[in-house]
Design an enzyme around this catalytic site. Sequence first.
Site, PDB file in Angstrom:
ATOM      1  N   HIS A   1      -4.277  57.525  58.845  1.00 30.81           N
ATOM      2  CA  HIS A   1      -3.625  58.709  60.119  1.00 30.81           C
ATOM      3  C   HIS A   1      -1.703  58.938  58.747  1.00 30.81           C
ATOM      4  O   HIS A   1      -0.898  59.015  59.380  1.00 30.81           O
ATOM      5  CB  HIS A   1      -3.516  57.824  61.196  1.00 30.81           C
ATOM      6  CG  HIS A   1      -2.950  59.741  61.649  1.00 30.81           C
ATOM      7  ND1 HIS A   1      -4.013  59.768  63.243  1.00 30.81           N
ATOM      8  CD2 HIS A   1      -1.567  61.015  62.156  1.00 30.81           C
ATOM      9  CE1 HIS A   1      -3.377  61.236  63.629  1.00 30.81           C
ATOM     10  NE2 HIS A   1      -1.487  61.603  62.747  1.00 30.81           N
TER      11      HIS A   1
ATOM     12  N   GLY B   1      -5.443  60.683  51.682  1.00 28.86           N
ATOM     13  CA  GLY B   1      -5.821  60.485  50.651  1.00 28.86           C
ATOM     14  C   GLY B   1      -6.885  61.923  49.765  1.00 28.86           C
ATOM     15  O   GLY B   1      -6.699  62.045  48.466  1.00 28.86           O
TER      16      GLY B   1
END
Length: 298
Positions: free
Chosen positions: A195, A228
């Site tokens: 998260h 990412g």
Amino acid sequence: MAYTRQADANVITQQYMDSILIESRYIDSVKANTEIEFLGETFSMPVMTPAFSHLSNYNGREKTGLEEYSEAARDLNILNFCGMMENDQFKKLVDTGAKTIRIVKPYADNGKVKDQMQFAESVGAFGIGMDIDHIFGNDGYDVVVGEEMSFQTSEMLRSYVELTKLPFVVKGVLSVADAVKSADIGAKAIIVSHHHGRVPYAVPPMVVLPEIKDALEGRDVKIIVDCGIATGADVFKALALGADAAAVGRSMLPSLESQGTAGVCEFIKGVGNELRYIMSSTGFENVSDIDSSVLYQV
């Protein structure tokens, strides 16, 4: 120069992802197909939208960012996710025509949890789920936009699964232990995620991904990874390490803010095109063929 400790899990995650390299296999390779079957539906690619919440109307446009990226998911035929919002806002996303999974926050008001899940099913959601990594805050249980969060037991999660006929997704899994518990309560998918680094030094999702894949072997639970994910190469690495799909996140925000639906479509198409290129260049014709034999850790 003095050494500075870096607790930012997002930096750690990026460094780990960038340390994974890919070998090429051209001979006998063909143009790859990025289509996937996921929870009974066929999607154009294993790239999904993030479970964003509270996106405003960018640059004075009529629709919120949530509606705009949902329209992009519809146009691209990819699975759409959304996060914390009230029921009327969620209906607007479903009305775009995107196949949307609603991830509900772990409200202290358990009645609100169930109401939002039942409403999602009633208006045509593709699935529902719970965001388990927003339970705690620095002072105890988290408070999000004035809403108090609370603990979630296995039995509570099981009760949500039994509440609906829709696929149930557990978001925020970052361990084999939680992955197995999710399978045990009947979840059809998990999102392996930290998260955006809520916990300092959180392990990168791709580090635990192979162990989770092994632990869920034969359990019929789909694995999505996020945090990412910004390129087709990132998606490819996630798939090779055991994921069934990957969700972009903050990487799509600049395109969303500047160009709305069209910007998100262009950005995610680019991710999908790079994924196809890497698959073709590594000898994997289909997404289900991808494995870790082409990856190198440096």
